[in-house]
Scaffold this motif. Structure first.
Motif, mmCIF file in Angstrom:
data_model
loop_
_atom_site.group_PDB
_atom_site.id
_atom_site.type_symbol
_atom_site.label_atom_id
_atom_site.label_comp_id
_atom_site.label_asym_id
_atom_site.label_seq_id
_atom_site.Cartn_x
_atom_site.Cartn_y
_atom_site.Cartn_z
ATOM 1 N N GLY A 61 21.575 86.531 -94.079
ATOM 2 C CA GLY A 61 22.363 84.491 -94.791
ATOM 3 C C GLY A 61 21.455 83.932 -95.386
ATOM 4 O O GLY A 61 21.647 82.291 -95.101
ATOM 5 N N ALA A 63 20.464 82.077 -98.651
ATOM 6 C CA ALA A 63 21.473 81.256 -100.156
ATOM 7 C C ALA A 63 20.413 80.316 -100.041
ATOM 8 O O ALA A 63 19.477 80.258 -100.190
ATOM 9 C CB ALA A 63 22.002 80.043 -99.136
ATOM 10 N N GLU A 104 43.165 70.919 -107.363
ATOM 11 C CA GLU A 104 41.649 72.014 -107.442
ATOM 12 C C GLU A 104 43.015 73.338 -108.043
ATOM 13 O O GLU A 104 41.639 74.494 -108.283
ATOM 14 C CB GLU A 104 43.173 73.156 -106.094
ATOM 15 N N ALA A 113 35.022 72.126 -104.524
ATOM 16 C CA ALA A 113 36.119 71.901 -103.661
ATOM 17 C C ALA A 113 36.180 70.997 -103.575
ATOM 18 O O ALA A 113 35.062 69.834 -103.880
ATOM 19 C CB ALA A 113 35.469 72.899 -102.417
ATOM 20 N N LEU A 114 37.353 70.131 -102.421
ATOM 21 C CA LEU A 114 37.929 68.766 -102.843
ATOM 22 C C LEU A 114 36.701 68.656 -101.017
ATOM 23 O O LEU A 114 37.834 69.326 -100.084
ATOM 24 C CB LEU A 114 39.181 68.465 -102.657
ATOM 25 N N LEU A 115 36.569 67.602 -101.206
ATOM 26 C CA LEU A 115 36.159 66.541 -99.506
ATOM 27 C C LEU A 115 37.150 66.068 -99.352
ATOM 28 O O LEU A 115 36.730 64.743 -100.166
ATOM 29 C CB LEU A 115 34.417 66.363 -100.340
ATOM 30 N N THR B 76 26.760 68.411 -90.689
ATOM 31 C CA THR B 76 27.007 67.756 -91.855
ATOM 32 C C THR B 76 28.496 67.008 -91.917
ATOM 33 O O THR B 76 29.037 66.813 -93.187
ATOM 34 C CB THR B 76 27.661 69.027 -92.384
ATOM 35 N N THR B 78 31.396 67.340 -91.618
ATOM 36 C CA THR B 78 32.172 68.194 -92.549
ATOM 37 C C THR B 78 32.902 69.478 -91.954
ATOM 38 O O THR B 78 32.141 70.801 -91.401
ATOM 39 C CB THR B 78 31.978 68.731 -94.235
ATOM 40 N N LEU B 115 36.317 70.039 -95.892
ATOM 41 C CA LEU B 115 36.134 70.809 -97.825
ATOM 42 C C LEU B 115 37.477 71.429 -97.387
ATOM 43 O O LEU B 115 37.173 72.725 -97.228
ATOM 44 C CB LEU B 115 35.274 70.713 -97.181
ATOM 45 N N GLN B 117 39.273 73.757 -100.041
ATOM 46 C CA GLN B 117 38.829 74.858 -101.784
ATOM 47 C C GLN B 117 39.951 76.320 -101.881
ATOM 48 O O GLN B 117 40.860 76.584 -100.494
ATOM 49 C CB GLN B 117 37.346 75.754 -101.444
ATOM 50 N N LYS B 130 31.448 82.698 -96.359
ATOM 51 C CA LYS B 130 29.837 83.766 -96.529
ATOM 52 C C LYS B 130 29.618 82.409 -97.145
ATOM 53 O O LYS B 130 28.166 82.336 -96.481
ATOM 54 C CB LYS B 130 29.986 84.173 -97.097
ATOM 55 N N ARG B 131 29.102 81.934 -98.158
ATOM 56 C CA ARG B 131 28.798 80.654 -99.222
ATOM 57 C C ARG B 131 28.761 79.432 -97.801
ATOM 58 O O ARG B 131 27.307 79.185 -98.100
ATOM 59 C CB ARG B 131 29.423 80.613 -100.549
ATOM 60 N N TRP B 132 29.468 79.437 -97.109
ATOM 61 C CA TRP B 132 29.548 77.808 -96.488
ATOM 62 C C TRP B 132 28.840 78.426 -95.351
ATOM 63 O O TRP B 132 27.497 77.342 -94.858
ATOM 64 C CB TRP B 132 30.801 77.890 -96.312
ATOM 65 N N ARG B 133 28.790 79.839 -94.453
ATOM 66 C CA ARG B 133 27.827 79.956 -94.004
ATOM 67 C C ARG B 133 26.129 79.893 -94.438
ATOM 68 O O ARG B 133 25.595 79.248 -93.326
ATOM 69 C CB ARG B 133 28.404 81.631 -93.063
ATOM 70 N N ASN B 134 26.073 80.643 -95.193
ATOM 71 C CA ASN B 134 24.943 80.607 -96.050
ATOM 72 C C ASN B 134 24.278 79.154 -96.589
ATOM 73 O O ASN B 134 22.861 78.688 -95.850
ATOM 74 C CB ASN B 134 24.835 81.742 -96.918
ATOM 75 N N SER B 135 24.891 78.361 -97.163
ATOM 76 C CA SER B 135 24.613 76.788 -97.353
ATOM 77 C C SER B 135 24.249 75.481 -96.426
ATOM 78 O O SER B 135 24.066 75.154 -96.174
ATOM 79 C CB SER B 135 25.375 76.686 -98.481
ATOM 80 N N ARG B 136 24.739 76.321 -94.834
ATOM 81 C CA ARG B 136 25.523 75.747 -94.246
ATOM 82 C C ARG B 136 26.784 73.697 -94.602
ATOM 83 O O ARG B 136 25.339 73.034 -93.768
ATOM 84 C CB ARG B 136 24.380 75.531 -93.378
ATOM 85 N N GLN B 137 27.075 73.882 -95.090
ATOM 86 C CA GLN B 137 27.614 73.389 -95.803
ATOM 87 C C GLN B 137 28.507 72.532 -95.030
ATOM 88 O O GLN B 137 29.185 71.633 -94.614
ATOM 89 C CB GLN B 137 28.447 73.149 -97.274
#
Lengths: 353, 353
Positions: A61, A63, A104, A113-115, B76, B78, B115, B117, B130-137
């Protein structure tokens, strides 16, 4: 002060769970240097090592350490959009889904991405913008529903503010870049068209007065009516179907009922259309109807609705592109989007004798 | 490995721009300790000092150092929502704006943002998760458009995955919490109603087969038709008005045209309604029509459309609440939302003789 800042700066938290390249090196059995080369796509490691490292990095995991990058340079790949709006209202408007779809389409190309955050009122909206700036959660923001003397415009014009794009008339966008549609010209074309059909009692069913575009449409409507020696009737609503129906009913029951209505959005126009029928009038024989912001709704009613048509998806995409320009450092400018055109369908006809 | 991790962990970037409490202390002329007390709302500083500190902190753009908190604990505020969808398609569907409005009604209370996308396809959707998990966004994610053997479900069921809520049938939600509507029962009620009106040639105009709810509706439709000794006709489309119109036209021109249609969404139903008229059939005298997911569209067509009605805004809010439960550590469960009810309007009537 610079010294303080360095001394006080981010210290490593005590129980980190972030995966580091050392973890990956340990787990994949190669050197830290090799992991670094592999992850950064540099030469110096074999293809098999690179694959192995990427696989382990993925499993763990890993990043890229966003937190370790300079915040000044940090790209969040996120655009903020805060709307001071009741969630239930958002669900009935077709405008915003199409606008967001357009945004988008530009974001997707760039991996953005849009927040999206709803705020109950303008004060909370301002606070959200402030929070986004301070936490650097977004790369830029989109302002809609511009008001005269908009506090958000003032806030986003300060030095160090987030890059922003204002969606609305340049006259209320201050120093910000803006993308706008010519509401003035659109309104004049609608009045001109109805007037050419012989209508003299025309009512405008309008949205909220605290929005700049409402004021612009009001002024254009009054001006065109007065120029023809006609009395401008403006009915105020909150943009909902309910208030539109009520305003339509009241007007039709007056001593001098309008022979034509211009509605400020598509939902209000379809609600008005039904109310006209319920009051015993025929469309377009007795009453003509024009809606603003053509949508699939206008096309499927019976009779279908004449409407000011604007490609909202393309408009959203345009706004997205201009915001990316601002983020890239482009000079501020006022960019005119296409002017809504009157699409004549079945709901408009000659004024009754 | 723990040692490596500590040694390699986040080192201060060379040119920090983040505002620290030392900056605030320096600018406000009070001690670092007093700033810390003031910002953390602790006693030990006067009210005037606290106000002064808060004002300076605001002016300098201070925000609590998210990067300095343990990432394991980081909130976050979010929620992530990724949709594998064409942006232009998103603009015509009324479902998602209402669903998002419902989510936002729960988010707003908690200060959460969405968020959003769009991904061009399922692979990109997986990568985004996967990216959201790894960056914990994000603190959690929402899955929609569940497929049979959904790879996202597998991914989000792994240890250490992001908290998630699946919107769809529990049979395809794996170990994830799910919020679902009873598509099976809804479809049966629609067939039952048409059958009670004497219809024997009923066509289902269906959406994409790779979605679990399409399969569930297909099965229920086939089952109810077969149970009555009737032949189930299923017409495949991509959910658009265009394909719905084409499928409707083809069916009406066949040797045994249907006397009733059940459409998988509101847009397809209104498009079908118009096509039926264009083909010279009358609704409901010759052909009855039922739409799925009642919306304002169904109410304003002429004739108005009988539809399976589901409060999508409330559904979105329900999904939001269950996700917050998951984030708070609640055990996984399958939560049934209200079952869509048939709202009978003008588009359905007795089968023609």
């Amino acid at each position: 002060m610079e010294d303080y800042r360095r001394n006080m700066s981010t210290s490593p938290p005590s129980s980190l769970r972030r995966v580091t390249i050392a973890d990956i090196a340990s787990a994949s059995g190669v050197s830290i240097g090799a992991v670094s080369f592999a992850l950064n796509g540099r030469k110096g490691v074999s293809e098999s090592t690179r694959e192995r490292v990427m696989q382990v990095a993925d499993e763990l995991g890993w990043a890229p350490a966003r937190a370790a990058r300079s915040l000044a340079e940090a790209k969040t790949d996120t655009i903020g959009f805060v709307l001071a709006r009741d969630p239930y209202m958002l669900g009935v408007e077709t405008f915003y889904m199409r606008f967001i779809a357009g945004l988008e389409s530009e974001f997707a190309e760039r991996g953005y991405a849009l927040l999206l955050q709803l705020a109950p009122n303008r004060d909370e909206e301002l606070l959200t913008l402030k929070r986004w700036r301070n936490s650097r959660q977004v790369d830029g923001v989109i302002l809609v529903d511009l008001a005269v003397d908009d506090r958000r415009v003032a806030q986003l014009s300060k030095p160090g503010a987030l890059p922003a794009i204002a969606v609305g008339d340049p006259s209320v966008a201050g120093a910000l870049s803006s993308v706008w549609t010519d509401d003035d010209a659109s309104m004049r074309s609608a009045v001109d068209y109805l007037s050419s059909l012989g209508h003299r009692r025309i009512a405008r069913v309008a949205g909220l007065t605290d929005l700049a575009h409402t004021t612009i449409r009001d002024a254009a409507f009054r001006d065109e009516m007065s120029a023809r020696g006609l009395v401008p009737t403006i009915l105020r609503t909150d943009y909902t179907a309910e208030e539109s129906a009520a305003a339509t009913r009241t007007a039709l029951r007056s001593d001098t009922p309008p022979t034509a209505f211009i509605y400020d959005n598509d939902i209000m126009a379809v609600a008005g259309l039904r109310e006209v029928g319920r009051e015993g009038f025929s469309v377009p024989a007795d009453v003509s109807i024009i809606g603003w912001d053509d949508s699939v709704l206008c096309d499927y009613t019976a009779p279908s609705l004449t409407a000011l048509s604007h490609d909202i998806v393309a408009f959203g995409a345009h706004v997205g592109r201009r915001l990316f320009d601002v983020i890239a450092g482009a000079e501020a400018g006022a960019f005119k989007d296409s002017t809504p055109e009157l699409i004549v369908r079945e709901s408009t006809g000659p004024a009754p004798r």
